[in-house]
Design a protein around this motif. Structure first.
Motif, PDB file in Angstrom:
ATOM      1  N   ALA A 136       0.867  -1.181   0.000  1.00 54.04           N
ATOM      2  CA  ALA A 136       0.000   0.000   0.000  1.00 54.04           C
ATOM      3  C   ALA A 136       0.906   1.234   0.000  1.00 54.04           C
ATOM      4  O   ALA A 136       0.836   2.079   0.876  1.00 54.04           O
ATOM      5  CB  ALA A 136      -0.923  -0.015   1.214  1.00 54.04           C
ATOM      6  N   GLY A 137       1.806   1.274  -0.979  1.00 52.06           N
ATOM      7  CA  GLY A 137       2.769   2.373  -1.088  1.00 52.06           C
ATOM      8  C   GLY A 137       4.188   1.853  -0.968  1.00 52.06           C
ATOM      9  O   GLY A 137       4.415   0.752  -0.430  1.00 52.06           O
ATOM     10  N   LEU A 138       5.145   2.616  -1.510  1.00 51.40           N
ATOM     11  CA  LEU A 138       6.548   2.189  -1.486  1.00 51.40           C
ATOM     12  C   LEU A 138       7.012   1.996  -0.043  1.00 51.40           C
ATOM     13  O   LEU A 138       6.697   2.797   0.830  1.00 51.40           O
ATOM     14  CB  LEU A 138       7.432   3.233  -2.177  1.00 51.40           C
ATOM     15  CG  LEU A 138       7.161   3.430  -3.665  1.00 51.40           C
ATOM     16  CD1 LEU A 138       8.117   4.458  -4.244  1.00 51.40           C
ATOM     17  CD2 LEU A 138       7.262   2.110  -4.409  1.00 51.40           C
ATOM     18  N   GLY A 139       7.756   0.911   0.175  1.00 50.22           N
ATOM     19  CA  GLY A 139       8.277   0.643   1.509  1.00 50.22           C
ATOM     20  C   GLY A 139       7.321  -0.177   2.360  1.00 50.22           C
ATOM     21  O   GLY A 139       7.618  -0.460   3.525  1.00 50.22           O
ATOM     22  N   THR A 140       6.190  -0.571   1.816  1.00 53.19           N
ATOM     23  CA  THR A 140       5.207  -1.317   2.622  1.00 53.19           C
ATOM     24  C   THR A 140       5.003  -2.747   2.129  1.00 53.19           C
ATOM     25  O   THR A 140       4.128  -3.445   2.629  1.00 53.19           O
ATOM     26  CB  THR A 140       3.825  -0.613   2.603  1.00 53.19           C
ATOM     27  OG1 THR A 140       3.287  -0.724   1.273  1.00 53.19           O
ATOM     28  CG2 THR A 140       3.930   0.855   2.987  1.00 53.19           C
ATOM     29  N   THR A 141       5.804  -3.168   1.153  1.00 56.36           N
ATOM     30  CA  THR A 141       5.600  -4.496   0.572  1.00 56.36           C
ATOM     31  C   THR A 141       5.753  -5.580   1.641  1.00 56.36           C
ATOM     32  O   THR A 141       6.742  -5.591   2.366  1.00 56.36           O
ATOM     33  CB  THR A 141       6.635  -4.749  -0.540  1.00 56.36           C
ATOM     34  OG1 THR A 141       6.624  -3.635  -1.415  1.00 56.36           O
ATOM     35  CG2 THR A 141       6.315  -6.001  -1.313  1.00 56.36           C
ATOM     36  N   ARG A 142       4.766  -6.461   1.719  1.00 59.66           N
ATOM     37  CA  ARG A 142       4.916  -7.591   2.643  1.00 59.66           C
ATOM     38  C   ARG A 142       4.440  -8.870   1.973  1.00 59.66           C
ATOM     39  O   ARG A 142       3.552  -8.852   1.120  1.00 59.66           O
ATOM     40  CB  ARG A 142       4.170  -7.342   3.959  1.00 59.66           C
ATOM     41  CG  ARG A 142       2.686  -7.336   3.821  1.00 59.66           C
ATOM     42  CD  ARG A 142       1.991  -6.980   5.144  1.00 59.66           C
ATOM     43  NE  ARG A 142       0.574  -6.753   4.911  1.00 59.66           N
ATOM     44  CZ  ARG A 142      -0.346  -7.707   4.959  1.00 59.66           C
ATOM     45  NH1 ARG A 142      -0.012  -8.946   5.283  1.00 59.66           N
ATOM     46  NH2 ARG A 142      -1.615  -7.447   4.687  1.00 59.66           N
ATOM     47  N   VAL A 143       5.077  -9.972   2.380  1.00 56.38           N
ATOM     48  CA  VAL A 143       4.739 -11.283   1.827  1.00 56.38           C
ATOM     49  C   VAL A 143       3.661 -11.884   2.709  1.00 56.38           C
ATOM     50  O   VAL A 143       3.754 -11.809   3.929  1.00 56.38           O
ATOM     51  CB  VAL A 143       5.988 -12.193   1.828  1.00 56.38           C
ATOM     52  CG1 VAL A 143       5.654 -13.574   1.296  1.00 56.38           C
ATOM     53  CG2 VAL A 143       7.099 -11.568   1.012  1.00 56.38           C
ATOM     54  N   THR A 144       2.641 -12.496   2.107  1.00 56.08           N
ATOM     55  CA  THR A 144       1.606 -13.159   2.918  1.00 56.08           C
ATOM     56  C   THR A 144       1.826 -14.669   2.882  1.00 56.08           C
ATOM     57  O   THR A 144       2.700 -15.164   2.164  1.00 56.08           O
ATOM     58  CB  THR A 144       0.190 -12.826   2.407  1.00 56.08           C
ATOM     59  OG1 THR A 144      -0.052 -13.584   1.211  1.00 56.08           O
ATOM     60  CG2 THR A 144       0.022 -11.341   2.119  1.00 56.08           C
ATOM     61  N   GLN A 145       1.006 -15.392   3.655  1.00 61.60           N
ATOM     62  CA  GLN A 145       1.166 -16.854   3.779  1.00 61.60           C
ATOM     63  C   GLN A 145       0.717 -17.613   2.536  1.00 61.60           C
ATOM     64  O   GLN A 145       0.962 -18.801   2.422  1.00 61.60           O
ATOM     65  CB  GLN A 145       0.353 -17.358   4.971  1.00 61.60           C
ATOM     66  CG  GLN A 145       0.922 -16.941   6.309  1.00 61.60           C
ATOM     67  CD  GLN A 145       2.355 -17.413   6.482  1.00 61.60           C
ATOM     68  OE1 GLN A 145       2.652 -18.575   6.227  1.00 61.60           O
ATOM     69  NE2 GLN A 145       3.253 -16.522   6.875  1.00 61.60           N
ATOM     70  N   ASP A 146       0.041 -16.934   1.638  1.00 57.68           N
ATOM     71  CA  ASP A 146      -0.595 -17.588   0.493  1.00 57.68           C
ATOM     72  C   ASP A 146       0.435 -18.270  -0.423  1.00 57.68           C
ATOM     73  O   ASP A 146       1.277 -17.603  -1.010  1.00 57.68           O
ATOM     74  CB  ASP A 146      -1.371 -16.516  -0.274  1.00 57.68           C
ATOM     75  CG  ASP A 146      -2.159 -17.066  -1.444  1.00 57.68           C
ATOM     76  OD1 ASP A 146      -2.072 -18.288  -1.683  1.00 57.68           O
ATOM     77  OD2 ASP A 146      -2.853 -16.286  -2.096  1.00 57.68           O
ATOM     78  N   ALA A 147       0.336 -19.591  -0.537  1.00 57.23           N
ATOM     79  CA  ALA A 147       1.295 -20.323  -1.377  1.00 57.23           C
ATOM     80  C   ALA A 147       0.602 -20.921  -2.587  1.00 57.23           C
ATOM     81  O   ALA A 147       1.002 -21.957  -3.105  1.00 57.23           O
ATOM     82  CB  ALA A 147       1.970 -21.411  -0.558  1.00 57.23           C
TER      83      ALA A 147
END
Ligand code: HEM
Length: 217
Positions: A136-147
């Protein structure tokens, strides 16, 4: 771009060399380097001023679905096959799809507060699964559990061919993954990383506009 619906399943599509891909329309998209001034890290801004990045300038895209799964085939030229995990200078090649999770999510900042985007991220050092990212904007990227995003990749004669395949629907929590169904018009954008050119994270090339793909009903 129209996404044809196959009568048979998409299992074979995990093979980037499958003859089924000849049934798909082909889209060719120009890629440009991400703007240096927008890189959040001062070190990256300084160190890349004299060292251009975003070396891959074009990606060819094909998409098919079967009512249950969607499969994207991305192909681009890269003379070096970088498949080792990240080191000091060299990084693995990579590619990602970006989808808005809110209809007005901005692309160039990877979303914004309250207007998230979903990225499916393939990397050559982990070839069989894409990571599901939310930003939700630069610097906020996160990985979720979804495989749930299966990938398969082939490098041949200086060209990568990478398939991403997922169910149209998603069991991931709302707000973490794009959901599609037959008949939908879906917005998507593309990014490619050239690992031997030190490209990772924000250093890459990307398609600067959302493109619409329309899934046959
Ligand atoms: C189609 C467009 C784009 C896609 C698919 C995309 C995808 C991604 C992905 C998957 C990551 C995580 C990388 C990792 O974990 O190694 C990431 C990180 C990042 N991206 Fe993008 N991106 C796009 C456009 C942009 C643009 C235009 C910028 C502008 C500078 C940018 C800046 C960054 C930065 C700085 C990071 C590092 C992590 C963070 O700060 O959140 N991206 N991107």
């Amino acid at each position: 771009m129209r996404v044809r619906r196959l009568a048979a399943g998409t299992a074979d599509l995990l093979d980037p060399g499958s003859s089924l891909w000849s049934k798909a329309e082909t889209g060719t998209f120009e890629l440009i380097p991400t703007p240096l001034a927008m890189q959040p890290s001062a070190y990256v801004r300084a160190s890349r001023e004299q060292r251009p990045f975003g070396r891959v300038r074009e990606v060819e895209v094909r998409v098919l679905h079967d009512g249950e799964h969607v499969a994207f085939l991305l192909a681009w030229d890269d003379p070096d096959r970088d498949v080792e995990p990240p080191g000091d200078e060299r990084f693995p090649d990579g590619a990602a799809l970006l989808f808005p999770l809110a209809s007005d999510a901005p692309l160039v900042t990877m979303g914004a507060e309250g207007r998230a985007v979903n990225a499916w991220h393939w990397r050559a050092d982990r070839p069989e699964r894409a990571r599901n990212n939310v930003a939700a904007g630069l610097g906020t990227t996160r990985v979720t559990q979804d495989a749930s995003i299966a990938t398969s990749a082939r490098w041949d004669h200086g060209r990568w061919r990478v398939v991403f395949r997922r169910t149209l629907a998603s069991t991931a929590p709302a707000g973490e993954a794009v959901r599609m169904k037959p008949g939908d018009a879906v917005l998507v954008a593309f990014a490619v990383w050239d690992g031997s050119n030190g490209e990772r994270g924000g250093l890459k090339s990307f398609s600067p506009a959302w493109h619409t793909i329309t899934l046959e009903g």
